[in-house]
Write a protein that holds these residues in place. Structure first.
Motif, mmCIF file in Angstrom:
data_model
loop_
_atom_site.group_PDB
_atom_site.id
_atom_site.type_symbol
_atom_site.label_atom_id
_atom_site.label_comp_id
_atom_site.label_asym_id
_atom_site.label_seq_id
_atom_site.Cartn_x
_atom_site.Cartn_y
_atom_site.Cartn_z
ATOM 1 N N SER A 1 1.309 -10.024 -75.846
ATOM 2 C CA SER A 1 2.285 -9.705 -75.159
ATOM 3 C C SER A 1 1.686 -9.197 -73.626
ATOM 4 O O SER A 1 0.791 -9.256 -73.481
ATOM 5 C CB SER A 1 2.799 -8.268 -75.801
ATOM 6 N N PHE A 2 2.696 -9.235 -72.727
ATOM 7 C CA PHE A 2 2.293 -8.695 -71.404
ATOM 8 C C PHE A 2 3.407 -7.852 -70.712
ATOM 9 O O PHE A 2 4.469 -7.909 -71.003
ATOM 10 C CB PHE A 2 2.225 -10.236 -70.634
ATOM 11 N N VAL A 3 2.707 -7.178 -69.877
ATOM 12 C CA VAL A 3 3.521 -6.164 -69.073
ATOM 13 C C VAL A 3 3.595 -6.637 -67.826
ATOM 14 O O VAL A 3 2.179 -7.074 -67.174
ATOM 15 C CB VAL A 3 2.978 -4.807 -69.141
ATOM 16 N N PHE A 4 4.918 -6.945 -67.077
ATOM 17 C CA PHE A 4 4.798 -7.305 -65.778
ATOM 18 C C PHE A 4 5.960 -6.503 -64.904
ATOM 19 O O PHE A 4 6.796 -5.920 -65.468
ATOM 20 C CB PHE A 4 5.278 -8.934 -65.752
ATOM 21 N N ASP A 5 5.770 -6.644 -63.580
ATOM 22 C CA ASP A 5 6.725 -5.913 -62.746
ATOM 23 C C ASP A 5 7.958 -6.668 -62.504
ATOM 24 O O ASP A 5 7.884 -7.592 -61.774
ATOM 25 C CB ASP A 5 5.936 -5.678 -61.272
ATOM 26 N N MET B 1 -0.926 -7.703 -63.666
ATOM 27 C CA MET B 1 -0.106 -7.909 -65.084
ATOM 28 C C MET B 1 -0.953 -7.542 -66.121
ATOM 29 O O MET B 1 -2.183 -7.823 -66.032
ATOM 30 C CB MET B 1 0.400 -9.499 -65.130
ATOM 31 N N ALA B 2 -0.515 -6.804 -67.182
ATOM 32 C CA ALA B 2 -1.490 -6.562 -68.242
ATOM 33 C C ALA B 2 -0.933 -7.259 -69.553
ATOM 34 O O ALA B 2 0.069 -7.664 -69.748
ATOM 35 C CB ALA B 2 -1.259 -5.071 -68.671
ATOM 36 N N VAL B 3 -1.969 -7.773 -70.059
ATOM 37 C CA VAL B 3 -1.749 -8.812 -71.191
ATOM 38 C C VAL B 3 -2.585 -8.351 -72.331
ATOM 39 O O VAL B 3 -3.613 -8.072 -72.482
ATOM 40 C CB VAL B 3 -2.454 -10.344 -71.025
ATOM 41 N N ILE B 4 -1.964 -8.234 -73.662
ATOM 42 C CA ILE B 4 -2.263 -7.479 -74.617
ATOM 43 C C ILE B 4 -2.366 -8.412 -75.873
ATOM 44 O O ILE B 4 -1.267 -9.031 -76.076
ATOM 45 C CB ILE B 4 -1.078 -6.459 -74.963
ATOM 46 N N ASN B 5 -3.396 -8.381 -76.513
ATOM 47 C CA ASN B 5 -3.699 -9.284 -77.571
ATOM 48 C C ASN B 5 -3.076 -8.316 -78.777
ATOM 49 O O ASN B 5 -3.494 -7.255 -78.981
ATOM 50 C CB ASN B 5 -5.306 -9.552 -77.808
ATOM 51 N N ASN B 6 -1.992 -8.921 -79.126
ATOM 52 C CA ASN B 6 -1.166 -8.379 -80.616
ATOM 53 C C ASN B 6 -2.031 -7.882 -81.707
ATOM 54 O O ASN B 6 -1.791 -7.242 -82.572
ATOM 55 C CB ASN B 6 0.071 -9.071 -80.586
ATOM 56 N N GLU B 7 -3.233 -8.763 -81.825
ATOM 57 C CA GLU B 7 -3.917 -8.671 -83.156
ATOM 58 C C GLU B 7 -4.970 -7.555 -83.097
ATOM 59 O O GLU B 7 -4.925 -6.769 -83.793
ATOM 60 C CB GLU B 7 -4.591 -9.893 -83.476
#
Length: 110
Positions: free
Chosen positions: A5-9, A57-63
């Motif tokens: 998942s990722f967080v973006f502006d 941008m923050a990218v989150i490994n869902n696992e």
């Protein structure tokens, strides 16, 4: 479930263009994106540094819930579908050249 998942502006035209480009090449879909002004209400928010997410941008490994930011995040996203390109971009010399470009654009996008 998608791996990242990722967080973006979402208020940044450049960021929105980047997300649309990642969508068009089949790397992400809209269900993976978390808008910056909405991410605090998301269950993954506790893993993300809010100050850093405003700049990169923050990218989150869902696992594993590991978070990567900026250039490394893009490389992780590309690596899901384009392993060779991600491996090339992970090379320390390539990163040494491209990461400052990403940081310059990220810090001057407003």
């Amino acid at each position: 479930m998608k791996k990242y998942s990722f967080v973006f502006d979402n208020k940044c035209a450049f960021c929105n263009r980047g997300v649309k480009t990642l969508q068009s090449i089949g790397v992400v879909d809209l269900t993976q994106g978390i808008e910056l002004d909405q991410f605090q209400s998301n269950k993954l928010a506790c893993n993300v540094d809010p100050g850093r997410a405003c700049d990169e941008m923050a990218v989150i490994n869902n696992e594993s819930l590991e978070v990567s930011y900026g250039y490394d995040g893009y490389v992780n996203l590309l690596g899901v579908r384009y392993h060779r390109i991600a491996k090339l971009l992970s090379n320390s010399l390539v990163k040494l050249c491209l990461n400052p470009v990403y940081l310059f654009i990220a810090s001057n996008r407003r």
